[in-house]
Structure formats: structure tokens, C-alpha cells
Design a protein around this motif. Structure first.
Motif, short mmCIF file in Angstrom:
data_model
loop_
_atom_site.label_atom_id
_atom_site.label_comp_id
_atom_site.label_asym_id
_atom_site.label_seq_id
_atom_site.Cartn_x
_atom_site.Cartn_y
_atom_site.Cartn_z
N ASP A 186 -13.70 18.96 -0.77
CA ASP A 186 -12.99 19.38 0.59
C ASP A 186 -13.77 19.52 1.44
N TYR A 187 -13.22 18.96 3.29
CA TYR A 187 -14.56 18.21 3.87
C TYR A 187 -14.80 19.76 5.27
N LYS A 188 -14.37 20.92 4.29
CA LYS A 188 -14.28 22.55 4.82
C LYS A 188 -14.73 22.76 3.54
N THR A 189 -15.63 22.16 2.52
CA THR A 189 -17.14 22.75 1.70
C THR A 189 -18.40 22.64 2.27
N SER A 192 -18.69 25.16 4.61
CA SER A 192 -19.44 26.68 4.27
C SER A 192 -21.03 26.79 3.91
N GLU A 193 -21.37 25.32 3.95
CA GLU A 193 -22.76 24.92 3.61
C GLU A 193 -23.09 25.49 4.65
N TYR A 205 -9.83 25.28 11.05
CA TYR A 205 -10.49 23.61 11.50
C TYR A 205 -9.96 22.42 11.32
N GLY A 206 -10.77 21.91 12.20
CA GLY A 206 -10.55 20.21 12.03
C GLY A 206 -11.18 19.30 12.01
N GLU A 207 -10.71 17.90 11.50
CA GLU A 207 -11.47 16.28 11.15
C GLU A 207 -11.68 15.39 12.19
N ASN A 208 -12.30 15.76 12.42
CA ASN A 208 -11.89 13.55 13.85
C ASN A 208 -13.05 12.60 12.72
N ILE A 209 -12.95 11.42 12.10
CA ILE A 209 -13.82 10.08 11.68
C ILE A 209 -13.19 9.02 11.77
N LEU A 210 -14.31 8.13 12.24
CA LEU A 210 -14.28 7.46 12.60
C LEU A 210 -15.21 6.17 12.71
N PHE A 211 -15.62 4.59 11.99
CA PHE A 211 -16.22 3.42 12.27
C PHE A 211 -16.14 2.62 12.49
#
Length: 378
Positions: A186-189, A192-193, A205-211
Motif C-alpha cells: 500500500d502507498y501508505k507504507t 511510514s518509511e 491520508y490521501g494520494e493523487n497520482i497523474l502522468f
């Protein structure tokens, strides 16, 4: 007596070395001590251009057994083929020049795959990433969505580091459904790093991604894309406090990540933006599940040749192929052609048609052989 004997032996050794140096002078000149890794010619890959390189290249061309050479460095005259001309040019250079200048090697992107990790070179664009913060806050203000009425997002420079890491990761595995990392985690790991508490609590938490490829996803376009899509717009107008934005570029493709958090942890201590090439290590489950070898990616030139005629080798890029990515052709280095087959031959940067049919010319990328189909016509 022993001392006298040692002195004589020392003198003999010095004289012997001097004679050896004279014998090698036509091939070494003053170049042997120079570390010239940025130029072609370091055939044995020891970091220096010396007479050993000329000897090893010559032996390789004569069919020497178990002789390996650095392919890019061995094509000294950069004509697309390894021939005796390369040995001659290298010897002339080592002898002191005679007007010979070695060409610079094209910069290669380091690709390392080991111990469940993939290390690649990406171009960071943190200045552009940070410029998006004001655009987002202005958009929130215009849409009346500031948390606690008037509080804009606060930029977190540690969250930014996690976002930059994720930007590199989505270049390898772009997963809009589950937002998983290249190794399936999961991106949340990633958070944690970098010190964030991702244990099940009332922290959001939230994440937006785009390319986008071919210069289609610069700052303005990326922002417009984020706010015009319902899913990504929802997070931009969401109830978070902190934001970190990542932006990297590789092979004419831009990758963007926005990370959101309402955790009390925050680091607003300013750091200088990074807008240069950075080697990033990414988690992968295993080589076979992600790494799909190399390929030759056509750029320009003729892909057909008549029987008995010779034309310049077409231009190809060597590409690393990856599984699970929208962009699966990552340029890593130039393709070095070595030979052909029964239909077509390769020599001195030219390919010659031998008999009608579909022939193959072979090259190497990252030490792996690839074949390129060529049509040989009557």
C-alpha cells in the motif's frame, strides 16, 4: 654484500621498467594515467584508457576466447559497429593524439536490480511541484473549501519527500485503483518509511497520482487535470491540513503525486528544492515479476534494404521494459549493433542486404542481446 646485491637488483628493475615504458610509448603516450570515463575507449572497464584497452579490443576482434569488452567504449569512432578502425583510432589517441579526439559517451541512466530493489535515475522537479501549492490553495479558497473556514494547506517537507518517492514509484507501476507500490504494498507504507504514523487511527491520508507523456503534463496541465477529475478534485477540496507534492520526469514523461495528511506531525522547515537527476531505489517483488528485459525502440532511418545495397543503420534507443507500468519503455542507453544474420549484415555503421527476406540485426543493451527486423528486398 646483500645490500650491494639489492641495489643492483633495484637498478636492473628501474632500467627494465624504463625499457618497457619506451616500448609501450607509441601506444600509451601521456593518456594512460588519465581517468576518462566520460569518453569512449575504456574497453576493459577499469576506469582508465590505456594500452590494455587497445590490446583487448584487438584480441576481441580476432575472436579471442572468453574476452569481454565494454560495447559502448569499444565503438571508438562511433560509427555503429566495432571494427579494426576502432583499434587504430584508439592506438593513435594513446600515441599522443595526431589530431585524434575521443568522443564523449552519451550519458547512461544507471539501472541496478538486486536484492528486491530497482535503482533508476530520475529527474526531480521540486520547484514545479512546490509552485502547485499556491494554485491548489487558491482553488480551495475560490471554492470555499478551506478547512476550518480559512486555513489553507500547509506544506510539509517530509511529506514532500514521500511524494517524490511515490512519483518515482508510479513511473514503474501506475495503479490508479489501489495505489499500490511496485512491490504490491500500500502507498501508505511509503509514508511510514518517512516517519508518519499509518496505524489504524483517526488520521486521514490521501494520494493523487497523474502522468503525461511528450511534454503534455507540465505544471499548468497537471493542475488542470487534478482539479477537472472528480476523484482527484475531491481530495484537493478535502478536509486535510498538510500537503506534499512530488514531480519527476523520465524519458519525456512527467509523473505527479500529491500526498495529503491531517496528522499532527508536521515539518515546515524549508529545504532547497531539487531539480536535478537523482538515483532512486524502488521496492519490487522480484525481478521476473517486473523486469521484462530490454528492447530496441525505433527512432528513425530505413528499415528496408535492397539485396546488394548498403544503407546506414537505422537509429534505435535501448529501452528497459517494465511490467505493470503505463510507460513500459524506459530509455537507458544507446543500442550498440554487433552483427546481422543470413539476410543482412552489419559493418562500419552500414547494413547490407544479402538475400531477399526478413533479416535480423543484433545489438546489445545492458549486456542483453536484442534483435531488430529488417526487410531485405529484391
Amino acid at each position: 654484500m646483500n645490500m650491494e646485491k639489492k641495489v643492483k637488483q633495484t637498478i636492473i628493475s628501474i632500467v627494465g621498467c624504463f625499457i618497457l615504458a619506451l616500448a609501450l610509448t607509441p601506444y600509451i603516450g601521456t593518456r594512460a594515467s588519465e581517468s576518462l570515463c566520460e569518453y569512449v575507449g575504456d574497453v576493459d572497464g577499469d576506469g582508465y584508457i590505456t594500452t590494455k584497452d587497445a590490446v583487448q579490443l584487438n584480441y576481441y576482434l580476432l575472436g579471442g576466447r572468453n574476452i569481454e569488452v565494454e560495447l559502448v567504449d569499444s565503438d571508438v569512432d562511433q560509427d555503429g559497429a566495432i571494427t579494426p578502425k576502432d583499434v587504430t583510432m584508439l592506438k593513435r589517441y594513446l600515441a599522443g593524439g595526431f589530431g585524434v579526439e575521443l568522443p564523449k559517451k552519451e550519458k547512461e541512466e544507471p539501472i541496478v536490480i538486486e536484492d528486491g530493489k530497482l535503482t533508476m535515475l530520475f529527474t526531480y522537479g521540486q520547484s514545479d511541484a512546490r509552485a502547485m501549492l499556491d494554485m491548489i490553495n487558491n482553488y480551495r479558497k475560490e471554492n470555499g473549501k478551506y478547512v476550518d473556514s480559512q486555513i489553507p494547506y500547509v506544506y510539509d517537507y517530509v511529506l514532500e519527500k514521500a511524494a517524490m518517492q511515490r512519483a518515482a514509484e508510479i513511473a514503474v507501476k501506475f495503479d490508479t485503483d489501489r495505489h499500490t507500490r511496485p512491490d504490491g504494498g500500500d502507498y501508505k507504507t511509503t509514508l511510514s518509511e518517512y516517519g508518519f504514523d499509518v496505524s489504524p487511527r483517526n488520521i486521514l491520508y490521501g494520494e493523487n497520482i497523474l502522468f503525461g507523456t511528450e511534454n503534455s503534463m507540465k505544471l499548468d496541465q497537471a493542475f488542470a487535470e487534478f482539479v477537472n477529475k472528480e476523484g482527484t478534485r475531491k481530495l484537493i477540496l478535502g478536509y486535510y491540513y498538510y500537503i506534499g507534492i512530488g514531480h519527476i520526469r523520465i524519458d519525456k514523461t512527467d509523473f505527479w503525486v500529491i500526498l495529503f495528511s491531517d496528522e499532527e506531525y508536521r515539518n515546515t522547515a524549508y529545504t532547497e528544492p531539487v531539480d536535478s537527476e537523482i538515483a532512486v531505489t524502488l521496492p519490487i517483488p522480484d525481478v521476473n515479476s517486473l523486469y521484462n528485459g530490454v528492447k530496441a525502440k525505433y527512432v528513425s532511418g530505413e528499415l528496408t534494404v535492397p539485396v546488394g545495397s548498403s544503407v546506414a543503420l537505422p537509429v534505435f534507443d535501448g529501452c528497459l521494459k517494465l511490467y505493470g507500468s503505463e510507460v513500459d519503455d524506459i530509455k537507458v542507453c544507446n543500442l550498440v549493433f554487433l552483427s546481422g544474420d543470413e539476410y543482412v549484415s552489419v559493418s562500419n555503421g552500414m547494413m547490407t542486404g544479402l538475400k531477399p527476406g526478413t533479416g535480423t540485426i543484433y545489438g546489445k543493451v545492458l549486456g542483453k542481446v536484442v534483435g531488430v527486423s529488417i526487410e531485405v528486398t529484391e
